[in-house]
Design a protein around this motif. Structure first.
Motif, PDB file in Angstrom:
ATOM      1  N   HIS A 274       0.789  -0.955   0.437  1.00  0.00           N
ATOM      2  CA  HIS A 274       0.324   0.123   0.344  1.00  0.00           C
ATOM      3  C   HIS A 274       0.902   1.078   0.413  1.00  0.00           C
ATOM      4  O   HIS A 274       0.759   2.193   0.785  1.00  0.00           O
TER       5      HIS A 274
ATOM      6  N   ASP B 117       0.657   3.867  -1.880  1.00  0.00           N
ATOM      7  CA  ASP B 117       0.326   5.126  -1.607  1.00  0.00           C
ATOM      8  C   ASP B 117      -0.342   5.376  -0.432  1.00  0.00           C
ATOM      9  O   ASP B 117       0.078   6.551  -0.014  1.00  0.00           O
TER      10      ASP B 117
ATOM     11  N   ILE C 106       2.620   6.656   1.543  1.00  0.00           N
ATOM     12  CA  ILE C 106       3.077   8.041   1.717  1.00  0.00           C
ATOM     13  C   ILE C 106       2.521   9.559   2.391  1.00  0.00           C
ATOM     14  O   ILE C 106       2.139  10.565   2.239  1.00  0.00           O
ATOM     15  N   TRP C 107       0.894   8.774   2.031  1.00  0.00           N
ATOM     16  CA  TRP C 107      -0.156   9.867   2.590  1.00  0.00           C
ATOM     17  C   TRP C 107       0.298   9.597   4.534  1.00  0.00           C
ATOM     18  O   TRP C 107       0.325  10.817   4.870  1.00  0.00           O
TER      19      TRP C 107
ATOM     20  N   GLU D  92      11.680   7.644  -4.765  1.00  0.00           N
ATOM     21  CA  GLU D  92      10.439   6.762  -5.479  1.00  0.00           C
ATOM     22  C   GLU D  92      10.610   5.500  -5.696  1.00  0.00           C
ATOM     23  O   GLU D  92      11.918   5.414  -5.061  1.00  0.00           O
TER      24      GLU D  92
ATOM     25  N   TYR E 272       5.822   5.307  -7.622  1.00  0.00           N
ATOM     26  CA  TYR E 272       4.904   6.201  -7.459  1.00  0.00           C
ATOM     27  C   TYR E 272       6.263   7.511  -6.770  1.00  0.00           C
ATOM     28  O   TYR E 272       7.589   6.841  -6.581  1.00  0.00           O
ATOM     29  N   LEU E 273       6.139   8.223  -6.329  1.00  0.00           N
ATOM     30  CA  LEU E 273       7.109   9.264  -6.427  1.00  0.00           C
ATOM     31  C   LEU E 273       6.937  10.068  -5.128  1.00  0.00           C
ATOM     32  O   LEU E 273       5.505  10.265  -5.236  1.00  0.00           O
TER      33      LEU E 273
ATOM     34  N   ILE F 254       3.126  18.316  -0.459  1.00  0.00           N
ATOM     35  CA  ILE F 254       1.979  17.366  -1.292  1.00  0.00           C
ATOM     36  C   ILE F 254       2.036  17.789  -3.120  1.00  0.00           C
ATOM     37  O   ILE F 254       2.096  17.372  -4.351  1.00  0.00           O
TER      38      ILE F 254
END
Lengths: 226, 194
Positions: A43, A45, A48-49, A123, A129-130, A218
């Motif tokens: 996960h 993403d 990163i959040w 990354e 994903y960056l 962001i």
């Protein structure tokens, strides 16, 4: 190590940690655990959040360290080596972070800040994903940042282990630290100057600034980035 | 007052996590990629030599000679790394709308994706040499082959989009492509060991 109740005086239960400090502490602990879990369960993403949320927390905590309650302020708890030596010899009385604990606070904050900074420019190995600021650096730098980001987590783990061991050590010597970090209250020697609480609206301002800076990052930190 | 502050703070921290950093996240990309069902012939032929149980039997019965297996694994490793590098280049180029770079690297990915059909013969698993390819690849050969085809289709779609000038379309195809990488890697690639 010193007890905080000298002379056998009757101790009083008082507020030592304000709500923002406690929320910061437990949210940070939860988000570090969440970050670890997400990155090992595909996960990225959410990972990163989670890092962005930690960034918000860090900015908040630093600001609160200047304008918050007395026990939250760096100026009230960050001391020099002689104060640490005095504390070690049992010559310290007060509430909040002791002079040695202050070092632990700074090191933990710095270690987490470094981890967030590395994550921002990293990354993933597949280029899917960056990090929000990865566009500001080269692919090589991003890849190196990811490698160090992975290794640096071991440093954070070691610091967390030390943190927990210290809590256990104090507990064995009769000083409970966990419950006050939940309830905000601890037994305090009479005569100790009480915590001066910060303003709730000041906490919200700090949080708003933290969110604002995080959102700017962001967005890729324009005008420097996209 | 306390509980209000608490609620407000929690809400705000969560809100902070509601922007959009740039990434090729694939929203519902999975659905799009498999519309084109024409399998590149090579994929079917070399990956799925047999179906189901029979496949693992073949793996046990006729393993690739070790030196040949290690050779394939090396080519596979280098190839995957090249795909990753090209993907990273595309990702950054999309950020700056550098269509030329997108085009060149999308072509590279599409080409390598076709070669990938030859990268997973039976007998090139972790029991033979150092690899992150999981044994499940050969135990679920049909599913793996389908995912590989999905990757090849998505790579071709990105290459086609990159031939035009519509950056939004390239972004969408790039997200689709990333989803096919992830779908396979999540299931069939082991974590990196340090």
């Amino acid at each position: 190590m010193p007890r905080q109740v000298p002379g056998g005086g009757k101790s009083l239960r008082q507020v030592v940690w304000d709500l923002p400090v406690r929320l910061f502490h437990w949210l940070l602990a939860a988000l570090i655990a969440f970050s670890w879990w997400t990155v090992h369960n595909h996960h990225t993403d959410w990972h990163i959040w989670s890092g962005c949320a930690i960034l918000t927390l860090l900015i908040f905590r630093i600001l609160w360290g200047f304008v918050g309650s007395s026990t939250a302020r760096f100026a009230s708890f960050v001391r020099g080596p002689s104060a640490i030596a005095d504390y070690w010899r049992g010559r310290w009385a007060g509430i909040g972070h002791n002079p040695l604990g202050a070092v632990s606070v700074l090191v933990l904050l710095a270690a987490v800040a470094i981890q967030v900074g590395l994550g921002l420019i990293a990354e993933d190995e597949d280029g899917i994903y960056l990090g929000p600021l990865a566009g500001l650096v080269s692919t090589d730098t991003s890849d190196k940042a990811r490698d160090i980001h992975e290794l640096w987590f071991d440093v954070i783990l070691a610091l967390i282990a030390l943190h927990l061991l210290a809590i256990l050590y104090y507990r064995l010597r009769g000083k409970k630290l966990t419950v006050p970090m939940i309830t905000g209250r601890a037994d305090v020697a009479p005569g100790t100057s009480p915590m001066r609480p910060g303003k709730w609206w000041m906490a919200l301002i700090c949080l708003a600034i933290g969110i604002g800076i995080t959102r700017w990052i962001i967005a890729g930190a324009p005008p420097f980035g996209s | 007052m306390r509980s209000k502050l608490l609620a407000a703070s929690c809400a705000c921290v969560l809100l902070a996590a509601c922007g959009g950093w740039k990434s090729g996240q694939a929203n519902s990309a999975q659905g799009n990629i498999s519309k084109d069902n024409r399998p590149p012939a090579t994929a079917k032929a070399s990956v799925v030599t047999n179906n189901g149980m029979a496949n693992s039997m073949v793996m046990l019965a006729v393993p690739l000679p070790k030196d040949r297996a290690l050779q394939v694994m090396h080519v596979r490793h280098e190839g995957m790394e090249a795909i990753g590098d090209a993907n990273k280049a595309v990702h950054r180029a999309l950020g700056s709308s550098d269509i030329g770079t997108v085009r060149a690297n999308a072509a590279k990915i599409a080409q390598l994706s076709q070669q990938a059909s030859t990268w997973f013969p039976a007998g090139t698993g972790p029991d033979v040499g150092k690899t992150r390819a999981k044994p499940d690849i050969w135990q679920s050969a049909d599913d793996f082959a389908a995912k590989l085809r999905g990757f090849q289709t998505a790579a071709r779609a990105l290459q086609l989009a990159a031939g035009g000038n519509n950056v939004a379309a390239m972004n969408a195809r790039f997200a689709d492509l990333g989803a096919t990488c992830k779908a396979c890697h999540d299931k069939y690639r082991a974590e990196e060991n340090h």
